[in-house]
Design a protein around this motif. Structure first.
Motif, PDB file in Angstrom:
ATOM      1  N   CYS A  58      94.803  89.146 -14.185  1.00 34.59           N
ATOM      2  CA  CYS A  58      94.605  90.572 -13.936  1.00 34.59           C
ATOM      3  C   CYS A  58      93.611  90.786 -12.789  1.00 34.59           C
ATOM      4  O   CYS A  58      93.848  91.614 -11.897  1.00 34.59           O
ATOM      5  N   ALA A  59      92.502  90.043 -12.796  1.00 24.20           N
ATOM      6  CA  ALA A  59      91.473  90.208 -11.772  1.00 24.20           C
ATOM      7  C   ALA A  59      92.006  89.874 -10.383  1.00 24.20           C
ATOM      8  O   ALA A  59      91.713  90.587  -9.405  1.00 24.20           O
ATOM      9  N   PHE A  60      92.780  88.808 -10.264  1.00 26.96           N
ATOM     10  CA  PHE A  60      93.319  88.447  -8.952  1.00 26.96           C
ATOM     11  C   PHE A  60      94.403  89.431  -8.504  1.00 26.96           C
ATOM     12  O   PHE A  60      94.531  89.706  -7.299  1.00 26.96           O
ATOM     13  N   LEU A  61      95.176  89.971  -9.439  1.00 28.55           N
ATOM     14  CA  LEU A  61      96.169  90.981  -9.068  1.00 28.55           C
ATOM     15  C   LEU A  61      95.484  92.247  -8.574  1.00 28.55           C
ATOM     16  O   LEU A  61      95.952  92.880  -7.617  1.00 28.55           O
ATOM     17  N   VAL A  62      94.384  92.641  -9.225  1.00 29.37           N
ATOM     18  CA  VAL A  62      93.607  93.787  -8.748  1.00 29.37           C
ATOM     19  C   VAL A  62      93.138  93.539  -7.323  1.00 29.37           C
ATOM     20  O   VAL A  62      93.236  94.423  -6.453  1.00 29.37           O
ATOM     21  N   ALA A  63      92.628  92.346  -7.072  1.00 27.98           N
ATOM     22  CA  ALA A  63      92.147  92.018  -5.729  1.00 27.98           C
ATOM     23  C   ALA A  63      93.281  92.086  -4.706  1.00 27.98           C
ATOM     24  O   ALA A  63      93.130  92.672  -3.627  1.00 27.98           O
ATOM     25  N   ALA A  64      94.411  91.488  -5.036  1.00 27.70           N
ATOM     26  CA  ALA A  64      95.542  91.454  -4.104  1.00 27.70           C
ATOM     27  C   ALA A  64      96.088  92.848  -3.823  1.00 27.70           C
ATOM     28  O   ALA A  64      96.447  93.171  -2.682  1.00 27.70           O
ATOM     29  N   ASN A  65      96.126  93.692  -4.839  1.00 33.79           N
ATOM     30  CA  ASN A  65      96.755  95.012  -4.694  1.00 33.79           C
ATOM     31  C   ASN A  65      95.843  96.053  -4.050  1.00 33.79           C
ATOM     32  O   ASN A  65      96.347  97.027  -3.486  1.00 33.79           O
ATOM     33  N   GLN A  66      94.535  95.878  -4.128  1.00 31.78           N
ATOM     34  CA  GLN A  66      93.634  96.954  -3.728  1.00 31.78           C
ATOM     35  C   GLN A  66      92.735  96.632  -2.533  1.00 31.78           C
ATOM     36  O   GLN A  66      92.058  97.525  -2.016  1.00 31.78           O
ATOM     37  N   PHE A  67      92.699  95.389  -2.070  1.00 29.36           N
ATOM     38  CA  PHE A  67      91.655  95.023  -1.108  1.00 29.36           C
ATOM     39  C   PHE A  67      91.824  95.676   0.257  1.00 29.36           C
ATOM     40  O   PHE A  67      90.827  95.996   0.926  1.00 29.36           O
ATOM     41  N   ARG A  68      93.065  95.882   0.733  1.00 28.47           N
ATOM     42  CA  ARG A  68      93.244  96.355   2.116  1.00 28.47           C
ATOM     43  C   ARG A  68      92.543  97.701   2.370  1.00 28.47           C
ATOM     44  O   ARG A  68      91.790  97.829   3.335  1.00 28.47           O
ATOM     45  N   PRO A  69      92.764  98.737   1.547  1.00 35.72           N
ATOM     46  CA  PRO A  69      92.071  99.992   1.835  1.00 35.72           C
ATOM     47  C   PRO A  69      90.591  99.979   1.476  1.00 35.72           C
ATOM     48  O   PRO A  69      89.820 100.790   2.005  1.00 35.72           O
ATOM     49  N   LEU A  70      90.194  99.073   0.606  1.00 31.66           N
ATOM     50  CA  LEU A  70      88.795  99.033   0.180  1.00 31.66           C
ATOM     51  C   LEU A  70      87.957  98.114   1.049  1.00 31.66           C
ATOM     52  O   LEU A  70      86.841  98.476   1.459  1.00 31.66           O
ATOM     53  N   HIS A 115      90.651  97.368   8.125  1.00 31.51           N
ATOM     54  CA  HIS A 115      90.719  98.811   8.341  1.00 31.51           C
ATOM     55  C   HIS A 115      90.347  99.553   7.058  1.00 31.51           C
ATOM     56  O   HIS A 115      90.739 100.715   6.865  1.00 31.51           O
ATOM     57  N   GLY A 116      89.563  98.902   6.195  1.00 31.72           N
ATOM     58  CA  GLY A 116      89.181  99.490   4.929  1.00 31.72           C
ATOM     59  C   GLY A 116      87.895 100.288   5.004  1.00 31.72           C
ATOM     60  O   GLY A 116      87.260 100.401   6.057  1.00 31.72           O
ATOM     61  N   MET A 117      87.498 100.825   3.864  1.00 30.66           N
ATOM     62  CA  MET A 117      86.306 101.677   3.809  1.00 30.66           C
ATOM     63  C   MET A 117      85.016 100.880   3.950  1.00 30.66           C
ATOM     64  O   MET A 117      84.041 101.354   4.545  1.00 30.66           O
ATOM     65  N   LEU A 118      84.979  99.660   3.401  1.00 33.75           N
ATOM     66  CA  LEU A 118      83.808  98.784   3.521  1.00 33.75           C
ATOM     67  C   LEU A 118      84.300  97.406   3.959  1.00 33.75           C
ATOM     68  O   LEU A 118      84.413  96.483   3.153  1.00 33.75           O
ATOM     69  N   PRO A 119      84.588  97.219   5.222  1.00 33.52           N
ATOM     70  CA  PRO A 119      85.233  95.985   5.674  1.00 33.52           C
ATOM     71  C   PRO A 119      84.412  94.726   5.398  1.00 33.52           C
ATOM     72  O   PRO A 119      83.200  94.693   5.639  1.00 33.52           O
ATOM     73  N   ILE A 120      85.078  93.704   4.917  1.00 28.88           N
ATOM     74  CA  ILE A 120      84.429  92.425   4.636  1.00 28.88           C
ATOM     75  C   ILE A 120      83.881  91.819   5.922  1.00 28.88           C
ATOM     76  O   ILE A 120      82.770  91.269   5.950  1.00 28.88           O
ATOM     77  N   ARG A 121      84.640  91.906   6.997  1.00 27.68           N
ATOM     78  CA  ARG A 121      84.207  91.288   8.255  1.00 27.68           C
ATOM     79  C   ARG A 121      82.866  91.864   8.709  1.00 27.68           C
ATOM     80  O   ARG A 121      81.984  91.141   9.173  1.00 27.68           O
ATOM     81  N   ARG A 122      82.703  93.165   8.558  1.00 26.70           N
ATOM     82  CA  ARG A 122      81.431  93.800   8.928  1.00 26.70           C
ATOM     83  C   ARG A 122      80.312  93.374   7.968  1.00 26.70           C
ATOM     84  O   ARG A 122      79.174  93.156   8.383  1.00 26.70           O
ATOM     85  N   PHE A 123      80.646  93.244   6.694  1.00 22.72           N
ATOM     86  CA  PHE A 123      79.660  92.827   5.699  1.00 22.72           C
ATOM     87  C   PHE A 123      79.146  91.419   5.994  1.00 22.72           C
ATOM     88  O   PHE A 123      77.946  91.133   5.850  1.00 22.72           O
ATOM     89  N   LEU A 124      80.030  90.526   6.415  1.00 27.84           N
ATOM     90  CA  LEU A 124      79.649  89.134   6.639  1.00 27.84           C
ATOM     91  C   LEU A 124      78.806  88.952   7.897  1.00 27.84           C
ATOM     92  O   LEU A 124      78.095  87.946   8.016  1.00 27.84           O
TER      93      LEU A 124
END
Length: 477
Positions: free
Chosen positions: A26-38, A42-51
């Motif tokens: 369930c946790a990995f499906l949540v990650a796969a389904n929701q990560f792009r906009p979050l 081009h998401g709200m809190l981009p991982i690339r910027r965070f890193l």
């Protein structure tokens, strides 16, 4: 080794690992389904910027080596596939070293996601899944007897989860001490479920019984987890029953289900053999010496790392849902030390009018889990986790929770971003994006029985204030 292996928990271990595999999936499906906009580029809190500018030691993650949206999707779907193999029992049929490696890989992949997830992953059940997931590496496979030390470590997690939650309540809001918190909580909790209206409408004396039962389960029962059987199993059964009650009354992601899974590991095989037409296999092999050494060393490390969480339990300034290291090895837990008496909801609306006037027609976006349409009954989503809906609940409590991401959310609605719209239940602008979006705060409450019969509505609401004035792409630029 007689002191190390126990033959009484083979079925309990099996059910524990099967349940944990479901939660991982369930946790990995949540990650796969929701990560792009979050979290995507081009998401709200981009991982690339965070890193950027962060060191690996502060947030261990494979994404320090490389990040792209495609690579994140690969990691998430790899985790989901590995969890599915674990659910089918295939990981536990492997030789012990390979079985351990499979469970360790599940933990490492999810750790990589959590440590770059920022606000979207700032929930206690993320750390709980990681802590329990690492313990699963050391419970053995289908061909070996369960190690007693690891089973005791699982009970230690369950103890801290329940006792910590009980302490944070009794030290926090006075309504927990006068037994009145459930006058409000079923209505004001982050994401009500389909039965929450009924729970809220229970007689108030029964609400007091619920709170008293919760205190008994969280403050007294946990100590019996370390008693001999059948006392320990009885304590776990009480906890499981209480958690099922919580599952029925609301949506708390996989928090309750993880507590249930931990409780299953405490129930001895005799319980399951009396209840179901199953039995543990005979002739289970003793643990190899190298595995004994690994489990003893791991147990010693966990005991040492437990000092700070244990001290936190005894502190009058108890923290809840905190990790003491970036690996989330031994954490502290607790929830709802304070209960909100009033439910506020942010309603996001848009219009295609070129100019905003008093006659402008506004149409509301509907979220999947959080209340919106007054006639729409709350849904059951747990253990699936709707991350945007949960953050919207926090934003309604205080706008500061929304400051880092709400503007980006509105911009994506104005852009008609498909990935963002997939997070929602209903897009009122299927043909073209709105020209303006606004957000308003309403006070929501469950309807009375009479109102429910007369209108068919589950909720009643009153307008309170503007959360965000009308915004367009031109104004946001």
């Amino acid at each position: 080794m007689d002191w190390f292996d126990t033959s009484d928990y083979w079925l309990g271990r099996l059910l524990f690992k099967e349940g944990l595999a479901v939660i991982y999936l369930c946790a990995f499906l949540v990650a796969a389904n929701q990560f792009r906009p979050l979290l995507g580029d081009h998401g709200m809190l981009p991982i690339r910027r965070f890193l950027a500018g962060r060191r690996w030691q502060g947030s261990p993650s494979i994404f320090h080596l490389h990040y792209s949206d495609r690579f994140f999707a690969f990691i998430a779907w790899t985790g989901a596939g590995l969890a599915a193999l674990a659910l089918l029992g295939l990981l536990d049929l492997l030789p012990l070293p390979l079985s351990m490696l499979g469970w360790l890989l599940l933990w490492a992949l999810y750790l990589s996601i959590v440590n770059v997830g920022q606000l979207w992953y700032g929930f206690g059940w993320e750390s709980l899944l990681l802590e329990v997931g690492l313990l699963a590496v050391f419970v053995g496979n289908a061909h070996t007897a369960p190690p007693l030390l690891t089973l005791l470590l699982l009970r230690w997690v369950l103890f801290r989860l329940e006792f910590g939650a009980g302490l944070i309540k009794i030290r926090g809001d006075p309504c927990w001490r006068d037994l009145t918190c459930l006058y409000y909580h079923h209505e004001t909790q982050p994401m009500p479920g389909p039965l929450s209206w009924l729970f809220h409408r229970l007689p108030r004396p029964l609400h007091k019984v619920e709170v008293a039962g919760n205190h008994f389960t969280q403050l007294i029962v946990p100590f019996f987890l370390f008693m001999p059987q059948p006392v320990a199993g009885g304590a776990a059964a009480i906890m499981i029953a209480t958690q099922l009650w919580l599952v029925a009354s609301g949506n708390f992601s996989w928090l309750n289900w993880l507590a249930i899974v931990l409780g299953l590991s405490v129930l001895p095989d005799g319980f399951w053999e009396a209840l179901l037409p199953i039995s543990a296999p005979t002739g289970i092999a003793s643990s190899p010496t190298w595995f004994v050494v690994a489990v003893v060393a791991f147990t010693a490390a966990i005991v040492a790392l437990s000092y700070r969480p244990a001290r936190n339990l005894l502190s009058s300034h108890q923290m809840m849902n905190a990790s003491f290291d970036p690996w989330h090895l031994v954490n502290t837990y607790g929830a709802f030390g304070h209960i909100t008496r009033t439910r506020r909801e942010i309603v996001v609306e848009g219009t295609t009018d070129e100019h905003v006037t008093p006659d402008t027609e506004w149409r509301a976006y509907e979220f999947k889990g959080k209340p919106g349409d007054l006639r729409r009954r709350p849904r059951q989503f747990a253990p699936y986790h709707l991350r945007l809906d949960w953050l919207m609940w926090f934003a309604a409590i205080s706008p500061s929770y929304a400051a880092p991401w709400f503007g980006g959310f509105v911009t994506r609605l104005l852009d008609g971003d498909r990935a963002t719209l997939k997070l929602l239940h209903h897009n009122p602008f299927p043909d073209r994006p709105p020209t303006y979006v606004r957000a308003r705060t309403f006070r929501y409450r469950f309807t009375t029985r009479a109102e429910r019969r007369a209108t068919g509505a589950w909720w009643a609401r009153t307008y309170e204030s503007d959360f965000m004035p009308p915004a367009s792409l031109q104004r946001r630029q």
